[in-house]
Design a protein around this motif. Structure first.
Motif, PDB file in Angstrom:
ATOM      1  N   GLY A 172       0.806  -1.208   0.000  1.00 43.81           N
ATOM      2  CA  GLY A 172       0.000   0.000   0.000  1.00 43.81           C
ATOM      3  C   GLY A 172       0.839   1.259   0.000  1.00 43.81           C
ATOM      4  N   ARG A 173       0.161   2.366   0.224  1.00 39.60           N
ATOM      5  CA  ARG A 173       0.814   3.668   0.190  1.00 39.60           C
ATOM      6  C   ARG A 173       0.233   4.562   1.279  1.00 39.60           C
ATOM      7  NH1 ARG A 173       1.054   8.020  -4.815  1.00 39.60           N
ATOM      8  NH2 ARG A 173       3.133   8.853  -4.340  1.00 39.60           N
ATOM      9  N   VAL A 174       1.075   5.432   1.841  1.00 36.21           N
ATOM     10  CA  VAL A 174       0.661   6.359   2.894  1.00 36.21           C
ATOM     11  C   VAL A 174       0.663   7.772   2.322  1.00 36.21           C
ATOM     12  CG1 VAL A 174       1.028   7.148   5.247  1.00 36.21           C
ATOM     13  CG2 VAL A 174       1.769   4.857   4.579  1.00 36.21           C
ATOM     14  N   LEU A 175      -0.508   8.441   2.405  1.00 39.38           N
ATOM     15  CA  LEU A 175      -0.655   9.790   1.867  1.00 39.38           C
ATOM     16  C   LEU A 175      -1.151  10.747   2.944  1.00 39.38           C
ATOM     17  CD1 LEU A 175      -2.498   8.964  -1.495  1.00 39.38           C
ATOM     18  CD2 LEU A 175      -0.028   9.297  -1.150  1.00 39.38           C
ATOM     19  N   ARG A 176      -0.840  12.006   2.778  1.00 39.60           N
ATOM     20  CA  ARG A 176      -1.435  13.055   3.604  1.00 39.60           C
ATOM     21  C   ARG A 176      -2.909  13.147   3.234  1.00 39.60           C
ATOM     22  NH1 ARG A 176       0.639  18.048   6.065  1.00 39.60           N
ATOM     23  NH2 ARG A 176      -1.043  19.586   6.207  1.00 39.60           N
ATOM     24  N   ALA A 177      -3.783  13.128   4.246  1.00 39.19           N
ATOM     25  CA  ALA A 177      -5.231  13.083   4.013  1.00 39.19           C
ATOM     26  C   ALA A 177      -5.688  14.205   3.105  1.00 39.19           C
ATOM     27  CB  ALA A 177      -5.978  13.145   5.343  1.00 39.19           C
ATOM     28  N   GLY A 178      -6.525  13.844   2.110  1.00 38.47           N
ATOM     29  CA  GLY A 178      -7.086  14.822   1.197  1.00 38.47           C
ATOM     30  C   GLY A 178      -6.158  15.267   0.097  1.00 38.47           C
TER      31      GLY A 178
ATOM     32  N   THR B 194      -4.620   2.200   0.601  1.00 38.95           N
ATOM     33  CA  THR B 194      -4.215   3.596   0.799  1.00 38.95           C
ATOM     34  C   THR B 194      -4.455   4.003   2.241  1.00 38.95           C
ATOM     35  OG1 THR B 194      -4.740   4.176  -1.486  1.00 38.95           O
ATOM     36  CG2 THR B 194      -4.562   5.979   0.092  1.00 38.95           C
ATOM     37  N   PHE B 195      -3.404   4.482   2.865  1.00 35.47           N
ATOM     38  CA  PHE B 195      -3.467   4.934   4.250  1.00 35.47           C
ATOM     39  C   PHE B 195      -3.431   6.453   4.249  1.00 35.47           C
ATOM     40  CE2 PHE B 195      -2.483   1.894   7.819  1.00 35.47           C
ATOM     41  CZ  PHE B 195      -3.242   2.565   8.756  1.00 35.47           C
ATOM     42  N   SER B 196      -4.480   7.112   4.704  1.00 36.86           N
ATOM     43  CA  SER B 196      -4.530   8.576   4.751  1.00 36.86           C
ATOM     44  C   SER B 196      -4.273   9.044   6.172  1.00 36.86           C
ATOM     45  CB  SER B 196      -5.893   9.083   4.271  1.00 36.86           C
ATOM     46  OG  SER B 196      -6.090   8.776   2.916  1.00 36.86           O
ATOM     47  N   LEU B 197      -3.185   9.756   6.385  1.00 34.58           N
ATOM     48  CA  LEU B 197      -2.850  10.286   7.703  1.00 34.58           C
ATOM     49  C   LEU B 197      -3.237  11.758   7.783  1.00 34.58           C
ATOM     50  CD1 LEU B 197       0.628   8.711   8.545  1.00 34.58           C
ATOM     51  CD2 LEU B 197      -1.662   7.857   9.055  1.00 34.58           C
ATOM     52  N   ILE B 198      -3.875  12.113   8.869  1.00 32.46           N
ATOM     53  CA  ILE B 198      -4.354  13.483   9.076  1.00 32.46           C
ATOM     54  C   ILE B 198      -3.328  14.258   9.894  1.00 32.46           C
ATOM     55  CG2 ILE B 198      -6.187  14.890  10.093  1.00 32.46           C
ATOM     56  CD1 ILE B 198      -8.058  12.504   9.693  1.00 32.46           C
TER      57      ILE B 198
ATOM     58  N   LEU C  11     -13.323  24.934  21.471  1.00 28.67           N
ATOM     59  CA  LEU C  11     -12.402  25.311  20.409  1.00 28.67           C
ATOM     60  C   LEU C  11     -12.330  24.200  19.375  1.00 28.67           C
ATOM     61  CD1 LEU C  11      -9.502  26.711  22.622  1.00 28.67           C
ATOM     62  CD2 LEU C  11     -11.257  28.032  21.432  1.00 28.67           C
ATOM     63  N   GLU C  12     -12.435  24.550  18.106  1.00 30.77           N
ATOM     64  CA  GLU C  12     -12.397  23.572  17.031  1.00 30.77           C
ATOM     65  C   GLU C  12     -11.008  23.562  16.389  1.00 30.77           C
ATOM     66  OE1 GLU C  12     -14.659  21.396  16.223  1.00 30.77           O
ATOM     67  OE2 GLU C  12     -16.191  22.145  17.623  1.00 30.77           O
ATOM     68  N   VAL C  13     -10.358  22.411  16.457  1.00 30.56           N
ATOM     69  CA  VAL C  13      -9.039  22.243  15.859  1.00 30.56           C
ATOM     70  C   VAL C  13      -9.197  21.556  14.513  1.00 30.56           C
ATOM     71  CG1 VAL C  13      -6.787  21.132  16.084  1.00 30.56           C
ATOM     72  CG2 VAL C  13      -7.880  22.168  18.088  1.00 30.56           C
ATOM     73  N   GLN C  14      -8.739  22.208  13.460  1.00 30.31           N
ATOM     74  CA  GLN C  14      -8.795  21.653  12.113  1.00 30.31           C
ATOM     75  C   GLN C  14      -7.476  20.941  11.795  1.00 30.31           C
ATOM     76  OE1 GLN C  14     -11.624  21.752  10.485  1.00 30.31           O
ATOM     77  NE2 GLN C  14     -12.580  23.060  12.029  1.00 30.31           N
ATOM     78  N   PRO C  15      -7.481  20.034  10.809  1.00 27.30           N
ATOM     79  CA  PRO C  15      -6.245  19.325  10.457  1.00 27.30           C
ATOM     80  C   PRO C  15      -5.114  20.291  10.121  1.00 27.30           C
ATOM     81  CG  PRO C  15      -8.132  18.302   9.382  1.00 27.30           C
ATOM     82  CD  PRO C  15      -8.636  19.554  10.017  1.00 27.30           C
ATOM     83  N   GLY C  16      -3.979  20.131  10.809  1.00 25.79           N
ATOM     84  CA  GLY C  16      -2.801  20.943  10.538  1.00 25.79           C
ATOM     85  C   GLY C  16      -2.911  22.395  10.933  1.00 25.79           C
ATOM     86  N   SER C  17      -3.940  22.763  11.714  1.00 22.00           N
ATOM     87  CA  SER C  17      -4.161  24.180  12.032  1.00 22.00           C
ATOM     88  C   SER C  17      -3.428  24.602  13.292  1.00 22.00           C
ATOM     89  CB  SER C  17      -5.660  24.442  12.208  1.00 22.00           C
ATOM     90  OG  SER C  17      -6.146  23.777  13.364  1.00 22.00           O
ATOM     91  N   LEU C  18      -3.264  25.909  13.453  1.00 23.65           N
ATOM     92  CA  LEU C  18      -2.715  26.519  14.654  1.00 23.65           C
ATOM     93  C   LEU C  18      -3.726  27.501  15.206  1.00 23.65           C
ATOM     94  CD1 LEU C  18      -0.552  27.393  16.725  1.00 23.65           C
ATOM     95  CD2 LEU C  18       0.374  28.930  14.971  1.00 23.65           C
ATOM     96  N   LEU C  19      -4.214  27.241  16.422  1.00 27.07           N
ATOM     97  CA  LEU C  19      -5.078  28.185  17.129  1.00 27.07           C
ATOM     98  C   LEU C  19      -4.200  28.945  18.112  1.00 27.07           C
ATOM     99  CD1 LEU C  19      -8.370  26.204  17.945  1.00 27.07           C
ATOM    100  CD2 LEU C  19      -8.021  27.978  16.239  1.00 27.07           C
ATOM    101  N   ALA C  20      -3.871  30.175  17.770  1.00 26.15           N
ATOM    102  CA  ALA C  20      -2.998  30.983  18.614  1.00 26.15           C
ATOM    103  C   ALA C  20      -3.816  32.012  19.380  1.00 26.15           C
ATOM    104  CB  ALA C  20      -1.949  31.674  17.750  1.00 26.15           C
TER     105      ALA C  20
END
Length: 571
Positions: free
Chosen positions: A31-37, A118-122, A258-267
Motif C-alpha cells: 500500500g501507500r501512505v498519503l497526507r489526508a485529502g 491507501t493509508f490517509s494520515l491526518i 475550540l475547534e481544531v482543524q487538520p494541521g491548524s494553529l489556534l494561537a
C-alpha cells in the motif's frame, strides 16, 4: 506509543522475514501512505499489522519509503488490524471513517495478496497562548491542558486530557499533536489545587507538599512554618486559584469550545490567573449531623465528603468545611445549586445521602453510619458453552466506590465492603455470555441493584449464561456498496437504556460485515453510523435524533439473527 511498540517488534519482524511461513500459506500486503485529502506521500511512516486476538510475536511492521509505499510479506492467514503513524500526524487505523473512529479489520486467507491499500494520515493541530498573573506579568509553570469530553453510562463529563504542558518563563504554552476535533482548554496553577469552594488550598510550589485548611488557618500555618514549608501570601489572605477554562471561567459548563482543524494553529488562547475569594456569600450551605447507627448517638470525629454524583472521584469532591463543629455535625458552604451525594465515614462505618440544592440552604440532614460488611457469593454457569467460573470477574459499583471481585472455585468473598447501593456487573470469560440472574436471598437484584446496610444473612447468587443472542449482517452505503469501518450499535429498548451492560458495539470489517454476540434477551434497535463519538448513543438527545433510523430486532436466548443495515451518514 505506537513507535515504541514498532521498535520493540522489529526483531520479531526481522525473524519472520528471514524465516518465512510456508510458500502456500504466505500472504502479503502492499500500500501507500498519503497526507489526508491530497496525493502527497508521507515518507518514512511506520506501519504495524497486528493479529486479532494474537500474540505480540504475530505483529509485523514496515516503514514507508520516500514515495510513501510500504510492503509487508509473509503474513500468516488470519484477521488483522492495520495501523500507521508519523511525526506531526494523527495515529490512524485502516478503514477509519474519521479521527478517533474505529477501523476495519483485514482478512487474509492462505497465499492472499492485497494491494492498493491507501493509508490517509491526518496532520495534527496546535493550540497556543500565554498566561499572565493578576498584574499582567508572565506566569510560569502554569499547568495547561487540552480537554476532550467523554460519555460514560449516559453522562457527558469534561476533563480527559488529550495534551498537557506547562508555561515557560515568558508565560507561553503550546499544546501540540492534537487530532482534529473539539477541545476545551484549562489552566491551573501548580500547587494551588482548589477543592470546590476554596475549602482546601494546596500551598505548595512544585516539589513542596503542604495542604492548608482555610477554616483553620492559624494552627495550619503554625504547623507548616515549624516544618519550614512554603506559605503563599495570597492563600493566607483567604484566596485560592481555581482551575480556569478558556476564556476565563471557573465553571467548565461555560467554557468555550475550540475547534481544531487538520494541521491548524489556534494561537492567542490566553489566560489571566486571578485569585478568587475563598468565601462567596451568594452561594448556599448544607448542614447536618452524622449518627452512629449502632449507638444512636452523634458520631464524634466522623467526617463528611461532598461529591458530584456523576464524578465521585473528581477533584471537586471536598471534605466538610469546618473542623471545630460539635460532635457529628457537618457543614458545607459556598455550594452551587445541583444534586450532590454526601458520604459520612468513621473508622469501619459509613453512610451516604443524596441532596438536591435549589434556592435556599439545606438544613438538618442526617447520615446514619453502619459497619462495613463482608459479602459472600456463588456463581453458576449455564448454557451450551463450557466456561469455568474462574475467569469471570464480578464488579460491584456504587456511586462512591467500585470493587472488582475474582472468582475461585465458583465462590467469592468481598470483605470490608462499604454500605450503600450497588449495581452488579460481570466481565471476562466467554464473549457470548451474559449475567442472567442475581439474587440476594429471596430478592431479585439483577436490575434494581442491592442495598447493603447490614451484614447479609445469605450469599449473593449469580447465574451466568453462555447462550447469549447473536446478531450479524451486512452494512451498505446508499448505493449498496459494503460500508467498512462503520460503528454498529445494539441499543436496548427505552425501558432498559439506563442498563448500560445491555449495549453492544462492534465495527464492520473490510467487507462491510458485522457480528455481535452476548446479547441479553430483549428488544433492541440496531444502528450503523458513518461517524459518531464513543458512547454518544447513550444520550437521550442522540437517540431522539436517530430513533426512526434504527432496525428493530427481538433477541432471544441462544438465537442467531441476520439483518442488513443501511449506514447512517454523518450529519
Amino acid at each position: 506509543m505506537l513507535k515504541d511498540m514498532i521498535r520493540f517488534l522489529a526483531v520479531f519482524s526481522a525473524i519472520l522475514q528471514a524465516n518465512p511461513v510456508t510458500q502456500q500459506a504466505a500472504s502479503s500486503l502492499e500500500g501507500r501512505v498519503l497526507r489526508a485529502g491530497t496525493v502527497t506521500p508521507v515518507n518514512h511512516a511506520q506501519i504495524l499489522l497486528t493479529k486479532l486476538n494474537g500474540r505480540l510475536a504475530d505483529s509485523l511492521i514496515a516503514t514507508a519509503d520516500e514515495r510513501g509505499n510500504f510492503l509487508i510479506q509473509n503474513i500468516p492467514p488470519g484477521t488483522y488490524r492495520l495501523f500507521g503513524e508519523s511525526e506531526d500526524y494523527v495515529r490512524a487505523e485502516y478503514g477509519q471513517r474519521g479521527p478517533a473512529q474505529p477501523g476495519a479489520s483485514l482478512e487474509f486467507g492462505p497465499g492472499e495478496k492485497k494491494s492498493g491499500i491507501t493509508f490517509s494520515l491526518i496532520p495534527t493541530g496546535v493550540i497556543s497562548g500565554r498566561v499572565v498573573d493578576r498584574n499582567g506579568e508572565s506566569a510560569s509553570r502554569i499547568r495547561v491542558q487540552a480537554l476532550k469530553s467523554t460519555i460514560a453510562e449516559g453522562k457527558r463529563t469534561p476533563g480527559v486530557a488529550a495534551a498537557e504542558t506547562q508555561t515557560n518563563d515568558l508565560g507561553e504554552y503550546r499544546l501540540f499533536g492534537l487530532a482534529p476535533g473539539s477541545y476545551f482548554v484549562s489552566a491551573m496553577r501548580y500547587g494551588f489545587q482548589q477543592v470546590e469552594g476554596g475549602a482546601m488550598v494546596g500551598m505548595n510550589r512544585p516539589n513542596l507538599d503542604a495542604l492548608v485548611s482555610l477554616a483553620d488557618m492559624r494552627s495550619a500555618v503554625e504547623s507548616l512554618t515549624k516544618d519550614g514549608s512554603y506559605i503563599d501570601s495570597e492563600a493566607l489572605d483567604g484566596k485560592a486559584f481555581s482551575t480556569l477554562y478558556y476564556p476565563g471561567s471557573a465553571d467548565s459548563a461555560t467554557a468555550q469550545k475550540l475547534e481544531v482543524q487538520p494541521g491548524s494553529l489556534l494561537a492567542g488562547i490566553d489566560f489571566q490567573m486571578i485569585p478568587m475569594p475563598a468565601s462567596k456569600t451568594s452561594k448556599l450551605h448544607i448542614r447536618g449531623q452524622i449518627i452512629d447507627g449502632i449507638t444512636g448517638q452523634a458520631a464524634e470525629n466522623a467526617n463528611a465528603t461532598l461529591h458530584k454524583p456523576e464524578r465521585p472521584y473528581a477533584l471537586e469532591s471536598r471534605v466538610q468545611d469546618l473542623f471545630n463543629l460539635p460532635a457529628g455535625k457537618f457543614e458545607f458552604s459556598d455550594v452551587s445549586p445541583g444534586r450532590y451525594l454526601i458520604s459520612g465515614n468513621l473508622g469501619d462505618k459509613n453512610g451516604d445521602i443524596y441532596v438536591d440544592v435549589a434556592g435556599s440552604d439545606v438544613e438538618n440532614l442526617r447520615i446514619v453510619l453502619t459497619p462495613r460488611v463482608t459479602l459472600s457469593g456463588r456463581i453458576t454457569v449455564e448454557g451450551p458453552i463450557a466456561v469455568k467460573p474462574s475467569p469471570i470477574i464480578v464488579y460491584l459499583q456504587s456511586p462512591v466506590i467500585s470493587r472488582q471481585v475474582s472468582i475461585a472455585d465458583s465462590t467469592f468473598t468481598v470483605p470490608n465492603l462499604l454500605g450503600g447501593q450497588y449495581q452488579i456487573r460481570a466481565g471476562g470469560g466467554s464473549s457470548n455470555y451474559y449475567l442472567k440472574a442475581a439474587r440476594l436471598g429471596d430478592t431479585d437484584v439483577l436490575e434494581s441493584g442491592m442495598r447493603l446496610e447490614s451484614q447479609p444473612s445469605q450469599p449473593l447468587a449469580l447465574v451466568v449464561s453462555t447462550n447469549g443472542g447473536i446478531v450479524e449482517g451486512l452494512v451498505t452505503e446508499d448505493v449498496q456498496r459494503p460500508a467498512a469501518g462503520v460503528v454498529v450499535v445494539a441499543v436496548p429498548d427505552p425501558a432498559h437504556r439506563k442498563s448500560f451492560d445491555r449495549y453492544r458495539t462492534t465495527v464492520t470489517n473490510s467487507s462491510g460485515r458485522f457480528h455481535i454476540e452476548g446479547l441479553i434477551p430483549g428488544e433492541y434497535k440496531f444502528f450503523a453510523w458513518d461517524e459518531i463519538a464513543e458512547n454518544e448513543w447513550q444520550l437521550p438527545e442522540t437517540m431522539r435524533q436517530y430513533e426512526d433510523q434504527g432496525t428493530a430486532i427481538r433477541v432471544n436466548e441462544g438465537t442467531r439473527e441476520s439483518v442488513n443495515l443501511r449506514m447512517i451518514p454523518r450529519s
